[in-house]
Design a protein around this motif. Structure first.
Motif, PDB file in Angstrom:
ATOM      1  N   LEU A   1       0.848  -1.189   0.000  1.00 22.94           N
ATOM      2  CA  LEU A   1       0.000   0.000   0.000  1.00 22.94           C
ATOM      3  C   LEU A   1       0.883   1.237   0.000  1.00 22.94           C
ATOM      4  N   LEU A   2       0.722   2.082  -1.014  1.00 25.49           N
ATOM      5  CA  LEU A   2       1.567   3.271  -1.160  1.00 25.49           C
ATOM      6  C   LEU A   2       0.937   4.515  -0.553  1.00 25.49           C
ATOM      7  N   SER A   3      -0.374   4.675  -0.735  1.00 22.49           N
ATOM      8  CA  SER A   3      -1.038   5.883  -0.245  1.00 22.49           C
ATOM      9  C   SER A   3      -2.529   5.639  -0.109  1.00 22.49           C
ATOM     10  N   VAL A   4      -3.158   6.449   0.741  1.00 21.78           N
ATOM     11  CA  VAL A   4      -4.610   6.402   0.938  1.00 21.78           C
ATOM     12  C   VAL A   4      -5.138   7.827   0.960  1.00 21.78           C
TER      13      VAL A   4
ATOM     14  N   ARG B   1     -16.642  -0.527   0.891  1.00 22.61           N
ATOM     15  CA  ARG B   1     -15.951  -1.721   0.401  1.00 22.61           C
ATOM     16  C   ARG B   1     -14.870  -2.197   1.369  1.00 22.61           C
ATOM     17  N   ARG B   2     -14.471  -1.353   2.307  1.00 18.94           N
ATOM     18  CA  ARG B   2     -13.482  -1.719   3.335  1.00 18.94           C
ATOM     19  C   ARG B   2     -12.192  -2.251   2.698  1.00 18.94           C
ATOM     20  N   LEU B   3     -11.745  -1.586   1.639  1.00 22.32           N
ATOM     21  CA  LEU B   3     -10.531  -2.039   0.952  1.00 22.32           C
ATOM     22  C   LEU B   3      -9.287  -1.736   1.771  1.00 22.32           C
ATOM     23  N   VAL B   4      -9.345  -0.672   2.552  1.00 22.30           N
ATOM     24  CA  VAL B   4      -8.223  -0.310   3.418  1.00 22.30           C
ATOM     25  C   VAL B   4      -8.760  -0.148   4.833  1.00 22.30           C
ATOM     26  N   THR B   5      -7.843  -0.196   5.784  1.00 18.82           N
ATOM     27  CA  THR B   5      -8.216  -0.030   7.183  1.00 18.82           C
ATOM     28  C   THR B   5      -7.131   0.756   7.898  1.00 18.82           C
ATOM     29  N   ARG B   6      -7.523   1.485   8.909  1.00 15.98           N
ATOM     30  CA  ARG B   6      -6.549   2.298   9.652  1.00 15.98           C
ATOM     31  C   ARG B   6      -6.244   1.621  10.994  1.00 15.98           C
ATOM     32  N   GLN B   7      -4.954   1.407  11.237  1.00 16.65           N
ATOM     33  CA  GLN B   7      -4.478   0.877  12.507  1.00 16.65           C
ATOM     34  C   GLN B   7      -3.690   1.985  13.206  1.00 16.65           C
ATOM     35  N   GLY B   8      -4.377   2.704  14.088  1.00 18.75           N
ATOM     36  CA  GLY B   8      -3.769   3.878  14.698  1.00 18.75           C
ATOM     37  C   GLY B   8      -3.565   4.950  13.652  1.00 18.75           C
TER      38      GLY B   8
ATOM     39  N   ARG C   1      -1.651   4.429  11.049  1.00 19.10           N
ATOM     40  CA  ARG C   1      -1.143   3.718   9.876  1.00 19.10           C
ATOM     41  C   ARG C   1      -2.267   3.064   9.090  1.00 19.10           C
ATOM     42  N   TRP C   2      -2.207   3.237   7.767  1.00 21.69           N
ATOM     43  CA  TRP C   2      -3.171   2.584   6.879  1.00 21.69           C
ATOM     44  C   TRP C   2      -2.619   1.239   6.416  1.00 21.69           C
ATOM     45  N   GLU C   3      -3.517   0.252   6.276  1.00 18.78           N
ATOM     46  CA  GLU C   3      -3.165  -1.065   5.766  1.00 18.78           C
ATOM     47  C   GLU C   3      -4.234  -1.526   4.790  1.00 18.78           C
ATOM     48  N   LEU C   4      -3.878  -2.457   3.917  1.00 17.72           N
ATOM     49  CA  LEU C   4      -4.880  -3.117   3.088  1.00 17.72           C
ATOM     50  C   LEU C   4      -5.754  -3.996   3.975  1.00 17.72           C
ATOM     51  N   GLY C   5      -7.064  -3.850   3.830  1.00 14.37           N
ATOM     52  CA  GLY C   5      -7.981  -4.705   4.568  1.00 14.37           C
ATOM     53  C   GLY C   5      -8.117  -6.059   3.901  1.00 14.37           C
ATOM     54  N   ASN C   6      -8.828  -6.972   4.548  1.00 16.42           N
ATOM     55  CA  ASN C   6      -9.045  -8.301   3.969  1.00 16.42           C
ATOM     56  C   ASN C   6      -9.761  -8.206   2.631  1.00 16.42           C
ATOM     57  N   ASN C   7     -10.719  -7.275   2.528  1.00 15.84           N
ATOM     58  CA  ASN C   7     -11.426  -7.103   1.261  1.00 15.84           C
ATOM     59  C   ASN C   7     -10.492  -6.581   0.174  1.00 15.84           C
ATOM     60  N   GLY C   8      -9.578  -5.685   0.549  1.00 22.22           N
ATOM     61  CA  GLY C   8      -8.613  -5.174  -0.414  1.00 22.22           C
ATOM     62  C   GLY C   8      -7.672  -6.257  -0.900  1.00 22.22           C
TER      63      GLY C   8
END
Length: 323
Positions: free
Chosen positions: A284-287, A298-305, A307-314
């Motif tokens: 993941l480069l940017s959100v 669609r929950r393609l990405v998710t925020r952990q604190g 930090r952004w991450e790819l979600g399971n759907n992504g």
């Protein structure tokens, strides 16, 4: 295959209901979910408080028989070819549905018409159709637990691009205990674009409207670096590949992929091996946080604190895209 030139109007409404083009006509055009406003019958994150996607338009009927059932003709939105017919309503949330394949400015576009009561006699996969040709009768077929009532009778209309020819293999790998009744024309393999925005834009812009340009300028949700040099989307939609991402004599090792909120890959930039700093298949480069706040469903990405991450759907979407 029938195709449209760059100057032609790509699409028309699939029924005689033209209220979309009338000031204040939305309530006469869209069928809402029970207890909600007409917005819930439009495309996007419009249901369950913005957390449920609706990937098409629910268009109201204009004609009913003496029993109150809809009888509106459903018509092809553009010149094309019949790609798929599901005549077994119990096998899909779409109920009885038809998919047509179109060529618009070199792009494969698929239109889908769902909840039909019947398919036009003689319609078969591979048969060419013309814009405005009757292909079905509106209905309210579905296999969902909550049936479509007579009052909510509508045609569900989609415009889509097509992820991969390998959908059935991907599906069996990810859902080994589920049935694969529709092969490549399962709705999960069709990524929607908003028919309402397209129809309104082409009406406003006339011959200046360019569908390819519209697709290439979707609001961006995120960018992902994909470590794979070749996959079906790149071959099917080469017009979405942007040149200039490689160094001299550098081979393609993967792509930088821009996705909209619905998972449409609208820009792909070739990248060489030197541009991959990790061994991860996806990075993941940017959100675009503002776009995510508008369209999170669609929950393609998710925020952990912070930090952004790819979600399971992504991750699942990227696996399908590159399968």
């Amino acid at each position: 295959m029938l195709s449209l030139s760059a100057g032609a109007q790509p699409f028309q409404l699939p029924t005689a209901n033209q209220a979309l083009f009338e000031r204040g006509g939305e309530e006469r055009f869209f069928v809402p979910t029970t207890g909600k406003t007409w917005v819930s019958g439009t495309f996007g994150c419009v249901r369950s408080g913005g957390w449920q996607l609706h990937e098409g338009l629910d268009i109201k009927c204009l004609q009913r028989d003496r029993h109150g059932e809809p009888v509106d003709p459903v018509m092809a939105t553009a010149d094309g070819v019949v790609a798929y017919i599901n005549n077994h309503p119990s096998l899909s949330n779409y109920g009885r549905y038809i998919v047509l394949r179109h060529q618009v400015q070199g792009m494969e576009i698929y239109s889908l018409y769902a909840h039909l009561s019947e398919v036009q006699s003689g319609l078969a996969v591979g048969r060419p159709v013309r814009a405005g040709e009757k292909i079905a009768i509106m209905g309210r077929t579905s296999n969902t637990g909550e049936r479509i009532t007579k009052e909510r009778a509508h045609v569900h209309f989609e415009l889509n691009l097509f992820y991969t020819d390998h959908f059935s293999l991907w599906f069996r790998r990810h859902f080994p205990n589920e049935r694969d009744d529709h092969g490549n024309f399962n709705g999960q393999n069709l990524v929607g674009i908003d028919p309402r925005l397209i129809l309104l834009a082409e009406r406003q812009e006339g011959p200046r409207f360019n569908l390819l340009n519209w697709v290439q300028h979707r609001p961006e949700l995120c960018r992902v670096l994909v470590r794979q040099p070749d996959f079906p989307w790149v071959r099917r939609y080469p017009m979405l590949v942007k040149n200039g991402g490689l160094g001299p004599r550098e081979a393609v090792a993967g792509y930088e992929v821009a996705l909209d909120f619905n998972g449409l890959p609208f820009e792909l930039i070739p990248r060489g091996a030197s541009q991959f700093k990790t061994t991860a298949r996806y990075q993941l480069l940017s959100v675009n946080a503002e776009e995510y706040s508008k369209n999170p469903c669609r929950r393609l990405v998710t925020r952990q604190g912070a930090r952004w991450e790819l979600g399971n759907n992504g991750l699942s979407l990227l696996d399908l895209l590159t399968y």
